[in-house]
Design a protein around this motif. Structure first.
Motif, PDB file in Angstrom:
ATOM      1  N   ILE B  93       0.872  -1.181   0.000  1.00 51.76           N
ATOM      2  CA  ILE B  93       0.000   0.000   0.000  1.00 51.76           C
ATOM      3  C   ILE B  93       0.905   1.225   0.000  1.00 51.76           C
ATOM      4  CG2 ILE B  93      -1.904   1.154   1.173  1.00 51.76           C
ATOM      5  CD1 ILE B  93      -2.173  -1.601   2.765  1.00 51.76           C
ATOM      6  N   THR B  94       0.737   2.063  -0.982  1.00 52.59           N
ATOM      7  CA  THR B  94       1.584   3.258  -1.119  1.00 52.59           C
ATOM      8  C   THR B  94       0.694   4.492  -1.168  1.00 52.59           C
ATOM      9  OG1 THR B  94       3.168   1.987  -2.429  1.00 52.59           O
ATOM     10  CG2 THR B  94       3.330   4.388  -2.569  1.00 52.59           C
ATOM     11  N   GLU B 136       2.651  -2.531  14.963  1.00 53.86           N
ATOM     12  CA  GLU B 136       3.037  -3.808  15.578  1.00 53.86           C
ATOM     13  C   GLU B 136       2.012  -4.890  15.269  1.00 53.86           C
ATOM     14  OE1 GLU B 136       5.649  -2.397  19.468  1.00 53.86           O
ATOM     15  OE2 GLU B 136       3.649  -3.243  19.753  1.00 53.86           O
ATOM     16  N   ALA B 137       0.751  -4.507  15.303  1.00 55.78           N
ATOM     17  CA  ALA B 137      -0.303  -5.496  15.017  1.00 55.78           C
ATOM     18  C   ALA B 137      -0.211  -5.980  13.575  1.00 55.78           C
ATOM     19  CB  ALA B 137      -1.668  -4.880  15.290  1.00 55.78           C
ATOM     20  N   LEU B 138       0.271  -5.110  12.702  1.00 54.28           N
ATOM     21  CA  LEU B 138       0.420  -5.502  11.293  1.00 54.28           C
ATOM     22  C   LEU B 138       1.775  -6.155  11.039  1.00 54.28           C
ATOM     23  CD1 LEU B 138      -1.023  -2.247   9.657  1.00 54.28           C
ATOM     24  CD2 LEU B 138      -2.080  -4.512   9.631  1.00 54.28           C
ATOM     25  N   ALA B 139       2.639  -6.136  12.023  1.00 53.55           N
ATOM     26  CA  ALA B 139       3.988  -6.707  11.919  1.00 53.55           C
ATOM     27  C   ALA B 139       4.761  -6.084  10.770  1.00 53.55           C
ATOM     28  CB  ALA B 139       3.929  -8.223  11.753  1.00 53.55           C
ATOM     29  N   THR B 140       4.600  -4.789  10.605  1.00 51.75           N
ATOM     30  CA  THR B 140       5.262  -4.137   9.476  1.00 51.75           C
ATOM     31  C   THR B 140       5.808  -2.787   9.909  1.00 51.75           C
ATOM     32  OG1 THR B 140       4.994  -3.563   7.143  1.00 51.75           O
ATOM     33  CG2 THR B 140       3.188  -2.950   8.604  1.00 51.75           C
ATOM     34  N   ARG B 141       6.336  -2.039   8.975  1.00 54.50           N
ATOM     35  CA  ARG B 141       6.833  -0.700   9.279  1.00 54.50           C
ATOM     36  C   ARG B 141       6.580   0.208   8.082  1.00 54.50           C
ATOM     37  NH1 ARG B 141      13.381  -1.291   8.801  1.00 54.50           N
ATOM     38  NH2 ARG B 141      13.391  -2.037   6.678  1.00 54.50           N
ATOM     39  N   LEU B 142       6.603   1.492   8.349  1.00 59.45           N
ATOM     40  CA  LEU B 142       6.369   2.475   7.294  1.00 59.45           C
ATOM     41  C   LEU B 142       7.694   2.820   6.628  1.00 59.45           C
ATOM     42  CD1 LEU B 142       4.111   4.839   9.408  1.00 59.45           C
ATOM     43  CD2 LEU B 142       3.317   3.461   7.477  1.00 59.45           C
ATOM     44  N   GLU B 143       7.655   2.956   5.328  1.00 55.67           N
ATOM     45  CA  GLU B 143       8.837   3.410   4.589  1.00 55.67           C
ATOM     46  C   GLU B 143       8.513   4.763   3.978  1.00 55.67           C
ATOM     47  OE1 GLU B 143      11.668   1.821   4.384  1.00 55.67           O
ATOM     48  OE2 GLU B 143      11.148  -0.204   5.047  1.00 55.67           O
ATOM     49  N   ASP B 161      -4.459  -8.593   6.130  1.00 58.51           N
ATOM     50  CA  ASP B 161      -4.416  -7.335   6.895  1.00 58.51           C
ATOM     51  C   ASP B 161      -4.585  -6.096   6.018  1.00 58.51           C
ATOM     52  OD1 ASP B 161      -4.002  -8.562   9.344  1.00 58.51           O
ATOM     53  OD2 ASP B 161      -1.813  -8.545   9.140  1.00 58.51           O
ATOM     54  N   TRP B 162      -4.923  -6.272   4.745  1.00 63.46           N
ATOM     55  CA  TRP B 162      -4.892  -5.110   3.851  1.00 63.46           C
ATOM     56  C   TRP B 162      -5.806  -3.996   4.341  1.00 63.46           C
ATOM     57  CZ3 TRP B 162      -9.093  -3.012   1.520  1.00 63.46           C
ATOM     58  CH2 TRP B 162     -10.230  -3.813   1.377  1.00 63.46           C
ATOM     59  N   HIS B 163      -6.958  -4.386   4.877  1.00 64.39           N
ATOM     60  CA  HIS B 163      -7.921  -3.375   5.323  1.00 64.39           C
ATOM     61  C   HIS B 163      -7.309  -2.512   6.427  1.00 64.39           C
ATOM     62  CE1 HIS B 163     -11.185  -1.707   7.698  1.00 64.39           C
ATOM     63  NE2 HIS B 163     -11.963  -1.802   6.627  1.00 64.39           N
ATOM     64  N   ASP B 164      -6.682  -3.156   7.399  1.00 63.21           N
ATOM     65  CA  ASP B 164      -6.071  -2.407   8.506  1.00 63.21           C
ATOM     66  C   ASP B 164      -4.902  -1.557   8.011  1.00 63.21           C
ATOM     67  OD1 ASP B 164      -7.873  -3.523  10.223  1.00 63.21           O
ATOM     68  OD2 ASP B 164      -6.514  -5.072  10.965  1.00 63.21           O
ATOM     69  N   GLY B 165      -4.196  -2.063   7.027  1.00 65.92           N
ATOM     70  CA  GLY B 165      -3.072  -1.301   6.474  1.00 65.92           C
ATOM     71  C   GLY B 165      -3.550  -0.040   5.778  1.00 65.92           C
ATOM     72  N   VAL B 166      -4.590  -0.169   4.962  1.00 72.22           N
ATOM     73  CA  VAL B 166      -5.140   1.001   4.268  1.00 72.22           C
ATOM     74  C   VAL B 166      -5.691   1.990   5.286  1.00 72.22           C
ATOM     75  CG1 VAL B 166      -6.974   1.778   2.705  1.00 72.22           C
ATOM     76  CG2 VAL B 166      -5.642  -0.258   2.134  1.00 72.22           C
ATOM     77  N   ALA B 167      -6.373   1.476   6.282  1.00 70.23           N
ATOM     78  CA  ALA B 167      -6.960   2.357   7.307  1.00 70.23           C
ATOM     79  C   ALA B 167      -5.872   3.119   8.048  1.00 70.23           C
ATOM     80  CB  ALA B 167      -7.789   1.524   8.278  1.00 70.23           C
ATOM     81  N   VAL B 254      -5.668  -8.488  -2.966  1.00 72.14           N
ATOM     82  CA  VAL B 254      -6.881  -7.766  -2.554  1.00 72.14           C
ATOM     83  C   VAL B 254      -7.968  -7.977  -3.607  1.00 72.14           C
ATOM     84  CG1 VAL B 254      -5.707  -5.945  -1.267  1.00 72.14           C
ATOM     85  CG2 VAL B 254      -6.067  -5.678  -3.728  1.00 72.14           C
ATOM     86  N   GLN B 255      -9.184  -7.573  -3.253  1.00 68.92           N
ATOM     87  CA  GLN B 255     -10.275  -7.570  -4.234  1.00 68.92           C
ATOM     88  C   GLN B 255     -10.658  -6.121  -4.496  1.00 68.92           C
ATOM     89  OE1 GLN B 255     -13.306 -10.122  -2.545  1.00 68.92           O
ATOM     90  NE2 GLN B 255     -12.740 -11.697  -4.022  1.00 68.92           N
TER      91      GLN B 255
END
Lengths: 534, 496
Positions: B93-94, B136-143, B161-167, B254-255
C-alpha cells in the motif's frame, strides 16, 4: 597444479549427455506457498553444476543468481580481503568479452605476470627491510623499497598499455543493454561474504541466454585486467564502508573477539594492511580452485522452464570441466567458547553505543530458526524500554546474523549521551536475563512470528529475493532446508526461547562492546600520520 | 600443440552424429584448446559462443499491469490504482502525496520536512503510541521516500491485513494535525547525515552544500536551526494532505470491489483541498564553474558537482536521459575502472514534473583521490559536451536498453511495484500518459539528439564543485599516479 585437459571418457560422457540427458538428476520438490508454479526443480549436470529453478510466468523476466562457495572464511593470513578482490577481478572481462584484441593482449598479460613474479621475489628478498616491528602504524603507509617501487611502476605501465585493448565494463554494459536489474547499489552486481561470492542479474526472459553465456565464460575464461586499479577501488570500498575509520576498527575488533581463531570472523572486506600483499598468483589459485562447476549453484526464478534452463546450462556451463573438490577450509567447527565474558571499551571517539553479542548456531542447526524469533522479541522489549518518545536510545536493533558459522546474535543500542550507556547496558542484560527467567511476552512472541511470516511471504513474492535465498541456503546448508527453516519460525515457542537463552545467552559466550563520544584518553595514542596509500 | 590437435580430431570424428557440444570444439576460437594463461592451473575453455553483440534476442513481451482499469476514485476525490493478484499473500500500500520543497512558499521553508517527520513520528504521545501499536499489530513498518515534489509512504502487509493497512495510512494522512508546541520547538536540521559511508542520494552532505553555494537556488535545503511556524505547516498540509491530492497504489492479494468500498468509507467527509498547490517557479541563473571546499574532519573526501537546470521541454527529456546514462557509465569507467579513485559515481537528473532542479554528479574517495576525481570527472563532462566527439560504439543502444528494458520495466515489474509507480507518476505528472509513452520516446532518440542534449545541459563551464572532507589532509595528499592537488583547482573555502 598440472593443467588438466579433456579426456576421452569425458568426451564420451559429453556425447551421452547431449544425446539423452543422462547424468541429470531432477527432483521436483515443493516449496510450500510459493505463488504460481510452486515447485523447485533441481538439476545437476554431470560436471557437478547445480541448477535450482522456480517457474513463475507472471512477468516475462528471470532472476538469475549464481553462487560460488568461497568467501572470506577461505582466506589465509596476509590475504584477508582477497576473495572480495577476486569478486571484482572476475568482472574485468574474459578471453572474448571486454577485449578488442585478445591475441595482442597475451604478451602483455605474460609480461605483467612475470613482472609480478619478480616483484614477489623482491618482496621476499626485502622481507627484513619491510618489516616494521611496530605496534602502532599507519596501515595505509605501505612499506616499500626502491627496488619494489620500480617493479610496481612497471606494473602500472604495463596495465596502462593493456588498457588500449580493453572494453571497460563490457559484461556489465551488455547486461544493461538487454535490460539489467540488480539487487546491488554498487556497479558490480555481486557480493562476497563469509562463505560465498554471489552474482545476481534480473533480465527479460528473451535475453536470459546472455546470462548463461557471460557467466559460464566468467567461470573459466576470466582475465584479470586492471588489477592494480581494482586494488584501490577495493581499498576505497573498505575505507568507506563504515564512513569513519574508527567505526570500522571498532566493528572489526568486535568481530575478531567473537571468535579470535575462527575464519568466520575475518572481516569479509579484508584487513587494510593485507591489500599490499595481494597478488595475482594467489588469486588465480583461488579462482582455479573455487570457480569450478562442482562448487557453483545457479538459482533461477521467473519466466523460464526447467527444460529451457537445462538446455542453456548444457550449452554453456556443461562444457566446463569438473574441478577437484575444493578444500574444506570453511567447514571448521566453532572454537571453544572462552569461558568468560569479553568486554571491549573503544577509546577513540565515536557515537554512544552498546553492543552485546552472543555466538549462536549457524543455518542448518535445529536451534537456529528460533533465534530469528528471539531477536525480534528482544528488539521489541528494548524498544519499549529504551526507545520511543522520551527514551534514551536513538536506535535499537537486535539481529541474528544468518551468514557464516558460527553465527551471532547482536543487540545494538545507540544513545545521544555517554552518560546513558551504563543504564542501557543494564537494561539490555536484564532483557536477556528475563528471557532466561521464563518471562516471554506471549503477544510479543506472536508479533515476532507474524513479522517473520510476512518477511517470508515477501521473499516468495519477489523473484530476486527467492533466487537469493535459495542460493544462500544451498551454500550454507541445502536449499531444501529453506522452507522448513522459515516454517520453524511458526513453531518457536516461549519454552524454546527460554531454553536457547539459557543455553547460549550466557556470560561465557558473551561479548560486550562500548563506544563513546568522549572516551577516556587511551593509554597509548594510536595515531599515525596518514601518508600515500601506494 | 600436437596433443591438442589430435584430441580435436578425435572429438570431430565422434561428433559426426549430432551434438553441438562436439561441434563446438571443431570451430575456430580466439582461445586454443588446452591453452592456459600465465599463473592459471586450468586450461581456458575453447568455445563457439557468440559474442554478446551477435545475439538477436526477441523483443521483450513485457506488458505492465493495465493502469486504466486499475484506477478508482472515491466520492471524496481520492484516487487509487488497485491491482489485485489472485493467490498473492502480500499487499503493498503506497500513498503518494504532493509534498516537498517544490511546493513550499517563501514563508513555508522547512514545512514539508516537518510534515513528513510528524507523519512518521507523531508529536503527540498518544498518537505516537497508537501508531506504533497499529504497526506492531500488522507486523510491518512504514517506509518514507522524499523528493522535491512527491513524498511516498509505503507499507507491506499480509493479504489478510490489507484493510487495517489502508486504514492506518489513510488515518495518518487524514488525522494529521499541527501540534503548536511541537512546531514551536522544531528547528530545521543540517539537511545531511552526519556519518556518510558512501555516495548516497539522500543525506549526502556535498549535495546539501552545493545547493547552498548555488546562491539563488530556491529549492535548496533550508538553513539549519530555522523555525517552522504552525501556520506554514497548516497552509502546506491543507494543500497537500487532502483526498483530491493524494493518490494510493494498492497491489497484491486484494479484491478491487472490497477496496473501493473500504476507501469510500475511510474517506467519507474528508474535505478536499480548495487552494491550488502552487509549485515553485524555479528561477535559473547560469552558474560559473568553481570549486568550493568544506572542512569536515569526520569524513573522507566527498564530492558533488552540478548546476541548476530549468524546465526541460518534453522533447528533450528522453535524449537527456540517454545522455545522462552514457555519461554516468563513462564517469564510473574513468574514476573506478581505469584509475581506482572511487567506488561509485552517480549522475542524478532532477526528478520533477518539469525536469527542473539540480543536475549533479556525486562521487568521492580517499584524500589523495579527491582532486584527481574532480579533474577526471570534469574531463568526461567536457568530452560528452564536445560536439566534435561522437558517441562510442554501442553507447546509444546500451543507454536505451538500460532505460527501457531495465529501469522502466523494473518500475512496473509486478503489481506491487506498478501500483506504487502509477501513484507517484499521477501525483507528479497528473496522469500516467508520459510513463506509458516513455519507452517509445526513448527508443526514438538519435545520437544527434543525445549530443544536442549534452551540449545544452552538460556544460562543464556551468559545473560548480563542492568538496567535503578534512581539508588539511586532502591538501597534503598526492596521488602517486595522478598528483593533482586540491589547491591546483583553486578552491574557495566555505563556512557552511
Amino acid at each position: 597444479m598440472k593443467p588438466r585437459s579433456v579426456t576421452l571418457p569425458a568426451i564420451v560422457l559429453a556425447l551421452l549427455l547431449a544425446a539423452g540427458g543422462a547424468g541429470f538428476v531432477e527432483p521436483r520438490l515443493s516449496l510450500p506457498g510459493v505463488a504460481a508454479a510452486a515447485d523447485v526443480v533441481e538439476i545437476a549436470l554431470a560436471n557437478g553444476f547445480r541448477l535450482l529453478i522456480v517457474e513463475d510466468h507472471r512477468v516475462p523476466r528471470v532472476a538469475a543468481s549464481i553462487w560460488y562457495r568461497v568467501g572470506s572464511a577461505a582466506e589465509a593470513p596476509t590475504e584477508h580481503g582477497m576473495v572480495h578482490f577476486l569478486e571484482h577481478m572476475v568482472h574485468q572481462g574474459t578471453t572474448s568479452v571486454g577485449t578488442t584484441n585478445f591475441d595482442a593482449e597475451k604478451p602483455l598479460l605474460r609480461d605483467i605476470y612475470e613482472t609480478e613474479q619478480r616483484l614477489l621475489k623482491q618482496v621476499a628478498a626485502d622481507r627484513k627491510r619491510l618489516r616494521e616491528r611496530n605496534v602502532f602504524y599507519d596501515e595505509l603507509a605501505w612499506p616499500t623499497t626502491p627496488e619494489i617501487d620500480v617493479l610496481r611502476k612497471r606494473l602500472y605501465e604495463l596495465e596502462d598499455k593493456d588498457s588500449q585493448y580493453r572494453e571497460f565494463w563490457a559484461e556489465y554494459n551488455w547486461y544493461h543493454r538487454y535490460g539489467f536489474r540488480g539487487r546491488h547499489t554498487d556497479p558490480v552486481p555481486a557480493t562476497t561474504s563469509k562463505e560465498q561470492i554471489e552474482i545476481d542479474i534480473d533480465l527479460p526472459a528473451e535475453a536470459i541466454e546472455l546470462f548463461f553465456r557471460l557467466e559460464a565464460d566468467r567461470m573459466v575464461n576470466a582475465v584479470f585486467r586492471g588489477w592494480e586499479a581494482q586494488r584501490f577501488t577495493l581499498l576505497e570500498q573498505r575505507l568507506n564502508r563504515q564512513g569513519r575509520r574508527a567505526t570500522r576498527f571498532d566493528y572489526e575488533a568486535l568481530e575478531s573477539l567473537t571468535g579470535p581463531a575462527h575464519p568466520a570472523n575475518h572481516p569479509s572486506g579484508g584487513h587494510i594492511r593485507d591489500f599490499v600483499s595481494f597478488n595475482r598468483e594467489r588469486m588465480l589459485r583461488i579462482y582455479d580452485t573455487y570457480f569450478v562447476p562442482n562448487n557453483a549453484t545457479l538459482a533461477l526464478v521467473g519466466d523460464i522452464t526447467p527444460a529451457q534452463a537445462r538446455s542453456l546450462a548444457e550449452r554453456y556451463f556443461g562444457r566446463i570441466s569438473r574441478g577437484d573438490e575444493p578444500p574444506p577450509r570453511m567447514d571448521l567447527e566453532s572454537e571453544p567458547p572462552p569461558g568468560g565474558s569479553i568486554r571491549l571499551d573503544w577509546v577513540e571517539p565515536l557515537s554512544s553505543r552498546v553492543l552485546v553479542r552472543y555466538r549462536i548456531p549457524a543455518v542448518g542447526h535445529p536451534d537456529r530458526p528460533a533465534f530469528d524469533v528471539m531477536a525480534l522479541v528482544l528488539k521489541e522489549t528494548l524498544k519499549k524500554q529504551l526507545g520511543g518518545v522520551g527514551g534514551v536510545a536513538t536506535s535499537v536493533d537486535v539481529s541474528a546474523q544468518r551468514r557464516g558459522s558460527p553465527a551471532a546474535l547482536t543487540l545494538d543500542v545507540s544513545s545521544r549521551r555517554d552518560e546513558d550507556l551504563s543504564r542501557i547496558e543494564t537494561v539490555m542484560l536484564t532483557a536477556v536475563d528475563d528471557l532466561r527467567q521464563k518471562r516471554v511476552d506471549a503477544a510479543a512472541l506472536a508479533r515476532a512470528r507474524k513479522t517473520l511470516r510476512l518477511q517470508w511471504k515477501e521473499i516468495r513474492a519477489d523473484r530476486g529475493s527467492l533466487a537469493f535465498e535459495l542460493g544462500s541456503f544451498e551454500v550454507m546448508d541445502s536449499w531444501t532446508t529453506l522452507a522448513p527453516y522459515m516454517a520453524a519460525h511458526e513453531r518457536a515457542s516461549a519454552e524454546d526461547l527460554q531454553r536457547l537463552a539459557a543455553q547460549y545467552l550466557v556470560a561465557g559466550n558473551q561479548i560486550i562492546g562500548t563506544t563513546r563520544r568522549n572516551p577516556q584518553p587511551a593509554a597509548s595514542e594510536r595515531k599515525a600520520t596518514r601518508a600515500s596509500s601506494d | 600443440v600436437r596433443r591438442a590437435t589430435s584430441r580435436r580430431l578425435i572429438v570431430c570424428f565422434g561428433a559426426g552424429a549430432v551434438t553441438a557440444v562436439i561441434l563446438a570444439a571443431c570451430q575456430s576460437s580466439a582461445t586454443g584448446v588446452g591453452e592456459t594463461l600465465p599463473g592459471r592451473s586450468r586450461p581456458l575453455l575453447a568455445n563457439d559462443w557468440p559474442h554478446p553483440r551477435d545475439y538477436k534476442f526477441a523483443a521483450s513481451k513485457f506488458v505492465p499491469p493495465d493502469p486504466r482499469s486499475a484506477l478508482i476514485a472515491t466520492k471524496s476525490g481520492l484516487r487509487a490504482y488497485v491491482i489485485p493478484t489472485a493467490g498473492e499473500s502480500v499487499v503493498r500500500i503506497t500513498a503518494a502525496v504532493p509534498l516537498g520543497r517544490f511546493y513550499e512558499q517563501a514563508d513555508e521553508a522547512g514545512a514539508s520536512a516537518f510534515i513528513t517527520h510528524a507523519l512518521m513520528q507523531p508529536t503527540a504521545k498518544r498518537s505516537a503510541e497508537e501508531q506504533t501499536a497499529r504497526l506492531e499489530a500488522l507486523a510491518t513498518r512504514l517506509e518514507l521516500e522524499e523528493s522535491l515534489d512527491v513524498a511516498t509512504v509505503t507499507l507491506d502487509v499480509l493479504a489478510e491485513d490489507w484493510h487495517d493497512g489502508v486504514a492506518l495510512l489513510i488515518d495518518m494522512l487524514r488525522r494529521f494535525s499541527v501540534d503548536d508546541a511541537a512546531a514551536m520547538a522544531y528547528k530545521t536540521g543540517s539537511g545531511y547525515a552526519r556519518e556518510t559511508a558512501r555516495v548516497e542520494l539522500v543525506g549526502f552532505r556535498p549535495t546539501i552544500e552545493l545547493e547552498r553555494v548555488l546562491g539563488n537556488y530556491s529549492l535548496a535545503a533550508p538553513k539549519p536551526g530555522m523555525g517552522v511556524s504552525a501556520a506554514a505547516v497548516r497552509s502546506l498540509s491543507a494543500r497537500s494532505l487532502r483526498p483530491n491530492r493524494i493518490v494510493l497504489g494498492i497491489g497484491g492479494g486484494v479484491q478491487r470491489t472490497a477496496v473501493e468500498t473500504v476507501l469510500d468509507d475511510l474517506t467519507r467527509g474528508w474535505e478536499p483541498a480548495t487552494e491550488p498547490l502552487r509549485p515553485t517557479n524555479l528561477d535559473v541563473t547560469r552558474s560559473s564553474a568553481a570549486v568550493y571546499a568544506v572542512d569536515d574532519p569526520s569524513v573522507e573526501g566527498w564530492i558533488a558537482m552540478g548546476h541548476v537546470v530549468g524546465a526541460v521541454p518534453d522533447a528533450e527529456r528522453a535524449p537527456l536521459a540517454v545522455a545522462a546514462d552514457i555519461l554516468n557509465t563513462r564517469l564510473n569507467i574513468a574514476a573506478r575502472e581505469i584509475r581506482g579513485l572511487a567506488n561509485r559515481t552517480i549522475l542524478v537528473l532532477p526528478d520533477t514534473a518539469t525536469g527542473a532542479g539540480l543536475l549533479q554528479i556525486l562521487t568521492g574517495g580517499r584524500f589523495e583521490a579527491v582532486a584527481p576525481l574532480v579533474k577526471f570527472s570534469l574531463d568526461e563532462v567536457t568530452k560528452i559536451h564536445d560536439a566534435a566527439q561522437p558517441l562510442g560504439d554501442g553507447e546509444l543502444e546500451r543507454g536505451k536498453g538500460a532505460i527501457v528494458l531495465g529501469q522502466w520495466q523494473t518500475a512496473l515489474d509486478g503489481v506491487r511495484e506498478a501500483s506504487a509507480t502509477y501513484a507517484v507518476e499521477t501525483v507528479r505528472y497528473g496522469g500516467i500518459d508520459r510513463l506509458m509513452k516513455w519507452p517509445a520516446s526513448v527508443q526514438q532518440v538519435t545520437a544527434e539528439q543525445v549530443k544536442a542534449a549534452a551540449l545544452k545541459y552538460l556544460d562543464p563551464a556551468d559545473m560548480v564543485t563542492v568538496v567535503v572532507g578534512p581539508l588539511e589532509q586532502i591538501r597534503r595528499a598526492r596521488h602517486p599516479r595522478w598528483p593533482i592537488t586540491l589547491d591546483g583547482l583553486n578552491p574557495r573555502l566555505t563556512t557552511h
